[in-house]
Design a protein around this motif. Structure first.
Motif, PDB file in Angstrom:
ATOM      1  N   SER A   9       0.704  -1.284  -0.075  1.00  0.00           N
ATOM      2  CA  SER A   9      -0.084   0.185   0.000  1.00  0.00           C
ATOM      3  C   SER A   9       0.772   1.183  -0.002  1.00  0.00           C
ATOM      4  CB  SER A   9      -0.837  -0.113   1.204  1.00  0.00           C
ATOM      5  OG  SER A   9      -0.128   0.414   2.232  1.00  0.00           O
ATOM      6  N   ASN A  10       0.325   2.499   0.318  1.00  0.00           N
ATOM      7  CA  ASN A  10       1.164   3.491   0.091  1.00  0.00           C
ATOM      8  C   ASN A  10       1.553   3.821   1.655  1.00  0.00           C
ATOM      9  OD1 ASN A  10      -1.214   4.619   1.651  1.00  0.00           O
ATOM     10  ND2 ASN A  10      -1.914   6.104   0.453  1.00  0.00           N
ATOM     11  N   VAL A  11       1.520   3.086   2.522  1.00  0.00           N
ATOM     12  CA  VAL A  11       2.082   3.001   3.528  1.00  0.00           C
ATOM     13  C   VAL A  11       3.801   2.735   3.484  1.00  0.00           C
ATOM     14  CG1 VAL A  11       2.496   1.781   5.853  1.00  0.00           C
ATOM     15  CG2 VAL A  11       0.353   2.514   5.129  1.00  0.00           C
ATOM     16  N   SER A  12       3.953   2.086   2.229  1.00  0.00           N
ATOM     17  CA  SER A  12       5.505   1.738   1.636  1.00  0.00           C
ATOM     18  C   SER A  12       5.383   2.464   0.316  1.00  0.00           C
ATOM     19  CB  SER A  12       5.939   0.588   1.795  1.00  0.00           C
ATOM     20  OG  SER A  12       5.309  -0.322   0.975  1.00  0.00           O
ATOM     21  N   ASP A  13       5.394   1.503  -0.721  1.00  0.00           N
ATOM     22  CA  ASP A  13       5.649   2.038  -2.161  1.00  0.00           C
ATOM     23  C   ASP A  13       4.676   1.599  -3.125  1.00  0.00           C
ATOM     24  OD1 ASP A  13       6.399  -0.560  -1.809  1.00  0.00           O
ATOM     25  OD2 ASP A  13       8.299  -0.456  -2.982  1.00  0.00           O
ATOM     26  N   GLY A  14       3.343   1.572  -2.612  1.00  0.00           N
ATOM     27  CA  GLY A  14       2.425   1.214  -3.453  1.00  0.00           C
ATOM     28  C   GLY A  14       1.530   2.372  -3.571  1.00  0.00           C
ATOM     29  N   THR A  15       0.682   2.593  -4.391  1.00  0.00           N
ATOM     30  CA  THR A  15      -0.006   3.731  -4.620  1.00  0.00           C
ATOM     31  C   THR A  15      -1.249   3.951  -4.000  1.00  0.00           C
ATOM     32  OG1 THR A  15      -0.985   2.744  -6.718  1.00  0.00           O
ATOM     33  CG2 THR A  15       1.284   4.011  -6.876  1.00  0.00           C
ATOM     34  N   GLU A  16      -2.146   3.025  -3.590  1.00  0.00           N
ATOM     35  CA  GLU A  16      -3.212   2.963  -2.813  1.00  0.00           C
ATOM     36  C   GLU A  16      -3.304   2.596  -1.347  1.00  0.00           C
ATOM     37  OE1 GLU A  16      -5.184   0.664  -6.777  1.00  0.00           O
ATOM     38  OE2 GLU A  16      -4.929  -0.244  -4.885  1.00  0.00           O
ATOM     39  N   PRO A 134      11.113   4.061  -5.026  1.00  0.00           N
ATOM     40  CA  PRO A 134       9.996   4.258  -5.908  1.00  0.00           C
ATOM     41  C   PRO A 134       9.327   5.676  -5.355  1.00  0.00           C
ATOM     42  CG  PRO A 134       9.977   1.950  -4.949  1.00  0.00           C
ATOM     43  CD  PRO A 134      11.159   2.668  -4.373  1.00  0.00           C
ATOM     44  N   HIS A 135       9.732   6.359  -4.294  1.00  0.00           N
ATOM     45  CA  HIS A 135       9.301   7.601  -4.334  1.00  0.00           C
ATOM     46  C   HIS A 135      10.242   8.510  -4.994  1.00  0.00           C
ATOM     47  CE1 HIS A 135       7.814   5.293  -0.512  1.00  0.00           C
ATOM     48  NE2 HIS A 135       6.754   5.920  -1.028  1.00  0.00           N
ATOM     49  N   LEU A 136      11.241   8.218  -5.082  1.00  0.00           N
ATOM     50  CA  LEU A 136      12.209   8.930  -5.915  1.00  0.00           C
ATOM     51  C   LEU A 136      11.945   8.906  -7.563  1.00  0.00           C
ATOM     52  CD1 LEU A 136      15.540   8.026  -4.208  1.00  0.00           C
ATOM     53  CD2 LEU A 136      14.978  10.285  -3.923  1.00  0.00           C
ATOM     54  N   ALA A 137      11.483   7.808  -7.712  1.00  0.00           N
ATOM     55  CA  ALA A 137      11.282   7.400  -9.024  1.00  0.00           C
ATOM     56  C   ALA A 137       9.881   8.353  -9.499  1.00  0.00           C
ATOM     57  CB  ALA A 137      10.764   6.004  -9.506  1.00  0.00           C
ATOM     58  N   ASP A 138       9.086   8.444  -8.552  1.00  0.00           N
ATOM     59  CA  ASP A 138       7.631   9.104  -8.620  1.00  0.00           C
ATOM     60  C   ASP A 138       8.273  10.756  -8.705  1.00  0.00           C
ATOM     61  OD1 ASP A 138       6.225   6.806  -8.572  1.00  0.00           O
ATOM     62  OD2 ASP A 138       5.634   7.081  -6.406  1.00  0.00           O
ATOM     63  N   GLU A 151      10.917   3.446 -16.252  1.00  0.00           N
ATOM     64  CA  GLU A 151      12.078   4.361 -16.749  1.00  0.00           C
ATOM     65  C   GLU A 151      13.081   4.781 -15.794  1.00  0.00           C
ATOM     66  OE1 GLU A 151      12.682   7.942 -20.095  1.00  0.00           O
ATOM     67  OE2 GLU A 151      10.688   7.400 -19.754  1.00  0.00           O
ATOM     68  N   ALA A 152      12.547   5.295 -14.777  1.00  0.00           N
ATOM     69  CA  ALA A 152      13.488   5.700 -13.481  1.00  0.00           C
ATOM     70  C   ALA A 152      14.250   4.692 -13.118  1.00  0.00           C
ATOM     71  CB  ALA A 152      12.848   6.437 -12.275  1.00  0.00           C
ATOM     72  N   PHE A 153      13.910   3.694 -12.881  1.00  0.00           N
ATOM     73  CA  PHE A 153      14.783   2.432 -12.441  1.00  0.00           C
ATOM     74  C   PHE A 153      15.749   1.966 -13.627  1.00  0.00           C
ATOM     75  CE2 PHE A 153      12.007   2.237  -8.816  1.00  0.00           C
ATOM     76  CZ  PHE A 153      12.769   1.709  -7.849  1.00  0.00           C
ATOM     77  N   SER A 245       2.076 -15.347  -5.019  1.00  0.00           N
ATOM     78  CA  SER A 245       1.598 -13.605  -4.942  1.00  0.00           C
ATOM     79  C   SER A 245       1.851 -12.749  -6.130  1.00  0.00           C
ATOM     80  CB  SER A 245       2.559 -13.303  -3.662  1.00  0.00           C
ATOM     81  OG  SER A 245       2.794 -14.195  -2.683  1.00  0.00           O
ATOM     82  N   SER A 246       1.471 -11.690  -6.050  1.00  0.00           N
ATOM     83  CA  SER A 246       1.343 -10.842  -7.079  1.00  0.00           C
ATOM     84  C   SER A 246       2.320  -9.484  -6.949  1.00  0.00           C
ATOM     85  CB  SER A 246      -0.048  -9.892  -7.191  1.00  0.00           C
ATOM     86  OG  SER A 246      -0.111  -9.179  -6.209  1.00  0.00           O
ATOM     87  N   ASP A 247       2.701  -9.327  -5.708  1.00  0.00           N
ATOM     88  CA  ASP A 247       3.607  -8.325  -5.428  1.00  0.00           C
ATOM     89  C   ASP A 247       2.970  -6.696  -5.848  1.00  0.00           C
ATOM     90  OD1 ASP A 247       5.897  -6.878  -4.329  1.00  0.00           O
ATOM     91  OD2 ASP A 247       7.299  -7.801  -5.742  1.00  0.00           O
ATOM     92  N   TYR A 248       1.730  -6.757  -5.593  1.00  0.00           N
ATOM     93  CA  TYR A 248       0.834  -5.679  -6.219  1.00  0.00           C
ATOM     94  C   TYR A 248       1.201  -4.401  -5.383  1.00  0.00           C
ATOM     95  CZ  TYR A 248      -3.644  -3.030  -6.784  1.00  0.00           C
ATOM     96  OH  TYR A 248      -4.510  -2.385  -7.216  1.00  0.00           O
ATOM     97  N   HIS A 249       1.335  -3.213  -6.307  1.00  0.00           N
ATOM     98  CA  HIS A 249       1.666  -1.966  -5.848  1.00  0.00           C
ATOM     99  C   HIS A 249       0.791  -1.018  -6.443  1.00  0.00           C
ATOM    100  CE1 HIS A 249       5.520  -3.878  -4.707  1.00  0.00           C
ATOM    101  NE2 HIS A 249       5.978  -2.519  -4.349  1.00  0.00           N
ATOM    102  N   GLY A 250      -0.414  -1.343  -6.645  1.00  0.00           N
ATOM    103  CA  GLY A 250      -1.337  -0.377  -7.476  1.00  0.00           C
ATOM    104  C   GLY A 250      -0.830  -0.084  -8.809  1.00  0.00           C
ATOM    105  N   THR A 251      -0.977   1.287  -8.934  1.00  0.00           N
ATOM    106  CA  THR A 251      -0.312   1.763 -10.340  1.00  0.00           C
ATOM    107  C   THR A 251       1.270   1.711 -10.280  1.00  0.00           C
ATOM    108  OG1 THR A 251      -0.517   4.147  -9.756  1.00  0.00           O
ATOM    109  CG2 THR A 251      -2.486   2.750 -10.922  1.00  0.00           C
ATOM    110  N   GLY A 252       1.880   1.405  -9.198  1.00  0.00           N
ATOM    111  CA  GLY A 252       3.202   1.680  -9.340  1.00  0.00           C
ATOM    112  C   GLY A 252       4.084   0.583  -9.892  1.00  0.00           C
ATOM    113  N   LYS A 253       3.177  -0.474 -10.233  1.00  0.00           N
ATOM    114  CA  LYS A 253       4.128  -1.552 -11.047  1.00  0.00           C
ATOM    115  C   LYS A 253       3.019  -2.279 -11.950  1.00  0.00           C
ATOM    116  CE  LYS A 253       7.660  -3.343  -8.194  1.00  0.00           C
ATOM    117  NZ  LYS A 253       8.207  -4.546  -7.427  1.00  0.00           N
ATOM    118  N   ALA A 254       3.357  -2.950 -12.894  1.00  0.00           N
ATOM    119  CA  ALA A 254       2.194  -3.729 -13.802  1.00  0.00           C
ATOM    120  C   ALA A 254       1.653  -4.785 -13.316  1.00  0.00           C
ATOM    121  CB  ALA A 254       2.947  -3.927 -15.035  1.00  0.00           C
ATOM    122  N   ASN A 255       2.135  -5.388 -12.017  1.00  0.00           N
ATOM    123  CA  ASN A 255       1.631  -6.319 -11.318  1.00  0.00           C
ATOM    124  C   ASN A 255       0.143  -6.445 -10.826  1.00  0.00           C
ATOM    125  OD1 ASN A 255       4.475  -6.110 -11.106  1.00  0.00           O
ATOM    126  ND2 ASN A 255       4.467  -7.685  -9.469  1.00  0.00           N
TER     127      ASN A 255
END
Length: 282
Positions: A9-16, A134-138, A151-153, A245-255
């Motif tokens: 979630s957005n408590v770490s590097d997810g977007t939701e 990921p926050h630096l990437a954003d 692209e940032a990574f 598992s998916s390793d879901y990150h919301g819109t932060g990754k394609a997963n």
């Protein structure tokens, strides 16, 4: 019945927000999931409330970043540990501080060539969230330096980049022992993800098993088939849990949430190994 045992979630590097991750799982038809934000349990309370609202089973968890003696990054998933355990809490707090210090140093290096400030980075970090690349990437996307996180990574934040800064982390066996001491269940995350960098040796895998590793995340998009074969063999030799598992990150990754899942019997076995806390059941 299917459960996704690796989401952010957005408590770490997810977007939701945690509640939105739970809602996404329910919408995808999952019976359960684990919230495993990096080095923090800050999203647990919100996720627990949402799981009860949506009738979804929740395994509160965490993903811990570790480092081997020869510099290989290893991610460890911890499930159902006591969030108040002093040893584990202290270790992950130190890891969060290290992440913050590292992110600041990377931002300083980037600022030489890009109009990037630490204040800009902070705008992309939710209150209380664990800071990471990921926050630096954003932030780089926000100033128009790159088109998206990938692209940032690919061009600026990878390990070979002149902007890259390494981070000291605890050893995988130390993390495994701390998770066990906290009553949790330690599972190796995407252990053969060779596209992310070097992977651990057979001897290092055995060392983690000796320390108390309970399972391996086999079904993950970043594990190539050859790596899955290695992990399945390890699990067969030592009677380890095999998860997906998916390793879901919301819109932060394609997963996509639920793109890989774990069967219900394995989840129940995992829950039976935990002595820290109970899963949240519908």
């Amino acid at each position: 019945m299917s459960v996704d045992l690796h989401t952010h979630s957005n408590v770490s590097d997810g977007t939701e927000a945690p509640a939105e991750v739970i809602a996404a799982a329910a919408a995808a038809g999952l019976e359960g999931l684990a919230l495993t934000d990096h080095d923090t349990t800050a999203g647990w309370d919100e996720a627990i409330a949402a799981a009860r609202q949506h009738g979804v089973m929740l395994l509160p968890g965490m993903e811990i970043t570790t480092l081997t003696e020869n510099g290989i990054s290893v991610h460890l998933l911890s499930y159902l540990h006591d969030p108040l355990h002093a040893g584990l809490s202290s270790a992950v707090a130190e890891a969060r501080d290290g992440r913050m210090h590292r992110a600041r140093r990377i931002a300083e290096r980037l600022s030489v060539d890009f109009p990037l400030t630490w204040e800009t980075v902070e705008q992309h970090v939710s209150t209380g969230a664990t800071v990471g690349r990921p926050h630096l990437a954003d932030a780089l996307v926000g100033i128009g330096a790159v088109a998206d996180r990938q692209e940032a990574f690919d061009h600026l934040l990878h390990a070979g980049s002149p902007y890259y800064v390494s981070q000291h982390n605890m050893h995988p066996t130390t993390a495994i022992e701390l998770v066990r001491a906290a009553g949790g269940v330690p599972v190796l995350a995407h252990g053969m993800a060779s596209a992310r960098g070097r992977t651990v040796s057979a001897a290092q895998l055995e060392e983690m098993v000796d320390a108390g590793l309970a399972g391996v995340e086999v079904h993950h998009r970043d594990n190539p088939e050859s790596g899955r074969t290695v992990l399945r063999a390890l699990a067969a030799r030592h009677d380890l849990l095999v998860t997906g598992s998916s390793d879901y990150h919301g819109t932060g990754k394609a997963n996509l949430i639920g793109e890989n899942t774990t069967d219900w019997d394995t989840v129940e076995t995992l829950c039976g190994l935990a002595t820290g806390i109970e899963p949240i059941r519908p």
